[in-house]
Scaffold this motif. Structure first.
Motif, mmCIF file in Angstrom:
data_model
loop_
_atom_site.group_PDB
_atom_site.id
_atom_site.type_symbol
_atom_site.label_atom_id
_atom_site.label_comp_id
_atom_site.label_asym_id
_atom_site.label_seq_id
_atom_site.Cartn_x
_atom_site.Cartn_y
_atom_site.Cartn_z
ATOM 1 N N UNK A 146 0.965 -1.201 0.017
ATOM 2 C CA UNK A 146 -0.161 0.029 -0.035
ATOM 3 C C UNK A 146 1.015 1.287 0.046
ATOM 4 N N UNK A 147 0.455 2.251 -0.759
ATOM 5 C CA UNK A 147 1.340 3.446 -0.842
ATOM 6 C C UNK A 147 1.130 4.159 0.456
ATOM 7 N N UNK A 148 2.016 4.888 1.245
ATOM 8 C CA UNK A 148 2.118 5.171 2.378
ATOM 9 C C UNK A 148 1.242 6.234 2.750
ATOM 10 N N UNK A 149 0.973 7.195 1.661
ATOM 11 C CA UNK A 149 0.066 8.365 2.185
ATOM 12 C C UNK A 149 -1.505 7.622 2.204
ATOM 13 N N UNK A 150 -1.759 6.756 1.440
ATOM 14 C CA UNK A 150 -3.160 6.182 1.251
ATOM 15 C C UNK A 150 -3.428 5.352 2.750
ATOM 16 N N UNK A 151 -2.263 4.729 3.220
ATOM 17 C CA UNK A 151 -2.509 3.909 4.336
ATOM 18 C C UNK A 151 -2.503 4.567 5.498
ATOM 19 N N UNK A 152 -1.700 5.933 5.557
ATOM 20 C CA UNK A 152 -2.039 6.774 6.744
ATOM 21 C C UNK A 152 -3.666 7.196 6.978
ATOM 22 N N UNK A 153 -4.127 7.329 5.697
ATOM 23 C CA UNK A 153 -5.450 7.767 5.793
ATOM 24 C C UNK A 153 -6.513 6.660 5.938
ATOM 25 N N UNK A 154 -6.168 5.346 6.021
ATOM 26 C CA UNK A 154 -6.926 4.180 6.171
ATOM 27 C C UNK A 154 -6.025 3.138 6.768
ATOM 28 N N UNK A 155 -5.501 3.239 7.904
ATOM 29 C CA UNK A 155 -4.733 2.129 8.512
ATOM 30 C C UNK A 155 -5.426 0.859 8.779
ATOM 31 N N UNK B 246 2.811 5.553 11.985
ATOM 32 C CA UNK B 246 2.140 6.113 13.614
ATOM 33 C C UNK B 246 0.904 6.130 13.364
ATOM 34 N N UNK B 247 -0.038 6.138 12.185
ATOM 35 C CA UNK B 247 -1.327 5.972 12.141
ATOM 36 C C UNK B 247 -1.678 4.462 12.315
ATOM 37 N N UNK B 248 -1.012 3.555 11.797
ATOM 38 C CA UNK B 248 -1.152 2.160 12.043
ATOM 39 C C UNK B 248 -0.865 1.522 13.362
ATOM 40 N N UNK B 249 0.016 2.206 13.973
ATOM 41 C CA UNK B 249 0.371 1.963 15.484
ATOM 42 C C UNK B 249 -0.635 2.484 16.307
ATOM 43 N N UNK B 250 -1.219 3.513 16.139
ATOM 44 C CA UNK B 250 -2.302 4.010 17.005
ATOM 45 C C UNK B 250 -3.688 3.249 16.709
ATOM 46 N N UNK B 251 -3.858 2.788 15.529
ATOM 47 C CA UNK B 251 -4.978 1.735 15.152
ATOM 48 C C UNK B 251 -5.035 0.546 15.516
ATOM 49 N N UNK B 252 -3.856 0.148 15.939
ATOM 50 C CA UNK B 252 -3.927 -1.570 16.646
ATOM 51 C C UNK B 252 -2.953 -2.467 15.964
ATOM 52 N N UNK B 253 -2.008 -1.895 14.950
ATOM 53 C CA UNK B 253 -1.134 -2.703 14.314
ATOM 54 C C UNK B 253 0.202 -2.820 14.762
ATOM 55 N N UNK B 254 0.701 -3.811 14.663
ATOM 56 C CA UNK B 254 2.244 -4.149 14.955
ATOM 57 C C UNK B 254 2.993 -3.498 13.744
ATOM 58 N N UNK B 255 4.202 -2.992 14.136
ATOM 59 C CA UNK B 255 4.965 -2.427 12.934
ATOM 60 C C UNK B 255 6.422 -3.097 13.002
ATOM 61 N N UNK B 256 6.874 -3.105 11.733
ATOM 62 C CA UNK B 256 8.129 -3.461 11.556
ATOM 63 C C UNK B 256 8.971 -2.485 10.471
ATOM 64 N N UNK B 257 10.087 -2.443 10.605
ATOM 65 C CA UNK B 257 10.555 -1.500 9.606
ATOM 66 C C UNK B 257 11.967 -2.105 8.691
ATOM 67 N N UNK B 258 12.050 -1.833 7.529
ATOM 68 C CA UNK B 258 13.255 -2.265 6.607
ATOM 69 C C UNK B 258 13.937 -1.025 6.207
ATOM 70 N N UNK B 259 15.188 -0.978 6.652
ATOM 71 C CA UNK B 259 15.847 0.524 6.467
ATOM 72 C C UNK B 259 17.350 0.286 6.694
ATOM 73 N N UNK B 260 18.270 1.207 6.178
ATOM 74 C CA UNK B 260 19.517 1.219 6.054
ATOM 75 C C UNK B 260 19.960 2.028 7.487
ATOM 76 N N UNK B 261 18.786 2.669 8.174
ATOM 77 C CA UNK B 261 19.375 3.267 9.142
ATOM 78 C C UNK B 261 18.357 2.904 10.459
#
Length: 324
Positions: free
Chosen positions: A78-87, A110-125
């Motif tokens: 999901x594109x991030x902007x759209x996901x923020x509006x409907x997490x 942040x929106x997904x976390x507040x809505x109740x989802x667990x988070x993970x990140x793939x990043x170089x940082x």
């Protein structure tokens, strides 16, 4: 950008040999399996190059879950902007953010976390704002930062990271030699790439088409053509282009057909042949980025240039196509 492309084979091998990446992949794979077993959504998200990396990772995870007899229908990108509006209100959201600071992606997390989802990140940082949002447990850090404004290392890093997670789920370690060979092929034999580039450079507009796992590659190619070479470009799914869009092209445009995914390879190649024949009818030149199967089923006269991508048979189909 050229230097980053040349660095990709060695980069992939370093990532695949990283103990910290394998450990992060183990934790993320366990979270994906648990979420799938619970029948909850698994959403991979990002922006720009990382959005295409997210599409790639979603394809890799779905294939790995199917290979182990688990449900894969809850995996999507999901594109991030759209996901923020409907997490999602439950499940797992995996953010892909090379430097971990993309505002839209972090808002989605942040929106997904507040809505109740667990988070993970793939990043170089690993110490980025995105990593802080996810906490340390589910951060998959590649630790290889792109030096090019047009991110190419970022895209390859996401694919390799996804391959390690998918391989962990399916209990099939990634064949590093096969990955390196696929990435190094065009560097060893640049003539087909240069021929394709000469055709593309003459176009007033480029239309890129793909199917299956090649859809992520097609979108990423369009991004690179527009931001790197300033060439007007558009992406269409293989079948979509035949339903009206063909009326808007002519001999001043160029079609780039990516047909590398070996799953249902003959069906994709045969439909691709029909599309290329239709393009030829309106005088639109075409470039093919083709698997051996597709190259064998598409007559040479239907392409002005073609790049052959090997199958990578020791790799899962999605990873082989995406890396190729």
């Amino acid at each position: 950008m050229t230097e980053m492309i040349e660095a990709e084979p060695a980069l992939a091998v370093r990532l695949l040999g990283s103990a910290s990446l394998r450990e992060g992949a183990r934790r993320l794979a366990a979270a994906v399996v648990d979420t799938a077993n619970d029948g909850l959504p698994i959403v991979v998200t990002g922006c720009g190059t990382s959005e295409h990396g997210a599409i790639a990772i979603a394809d890799q995870l779905a294939e790995a879950l199917r290979a182990t007899g688990r449900r894969s229908d809850m995996v999507r990108s999901e594109q991030a902007f759209e996901l923020a509006l409907d997490p999602p209100t439950a499940g797992l959201v995996i953010g892909v953010s090379h430097e971990g600071g993309t505002a839209a992606t972090n808002h989605a997390l942040e929106a997904a976390k507040q809505a109740g989802a667990e988070l993970a990140v793939v990043t170089a940082a690993g110490r980025s704002p995105a990593a802080e949002l996810a906490g340390h447990a589910l951060v998959l850090a590649t630790n290889e930062v792109d030096q090019s404004w047009c991110h190419t290392v970022a895209y390859v890093s996401a694919i390799v990271a996804g391959a390690v997670v998918a391989g962990t789920i399916a209990e099939q370690p990634v064949d590093a030699d096969a990955v390196r060979a696929l990435l190094a092929g065009p560097l060893r034999e640049p003539a087909p790439v240069e021929s394709a580039a000469a055709v593309v450079a003459r176009a007033s507009r480029i239309v890129v088409v793909g199917s299956g796992a090649d859809r992520a590659a097609g979108r990423e190619l369009v991004l690179k053509l527009e931001e790197g070479a300033a060439l007007p470009s558009a992406y269409r799914d293989l079948e979509t282009f035949l339903h009206g869009h063909l009326a808007g092209v002519d001999a001043t445009d160029v079609l780039v057909a990516i047909l590398v995914d070996r799953r249902s390879g003959r069906d994709r190649a045969d439909r691709g042949r029909q599309l290329l024949a239709a393009a030829a009818e309106v005088g639109m030149p075409a470039v093919g980025i083709l698997s051996p199967v597709a190259s064998g089923r598409i007559p040479p006269e239907l392409t002005a240039a073609r790049i052959l991508v090997e199958d990578g048979p020791t790799l899962p189909a999605t990873t082989a196509a995406l890396v190729g």
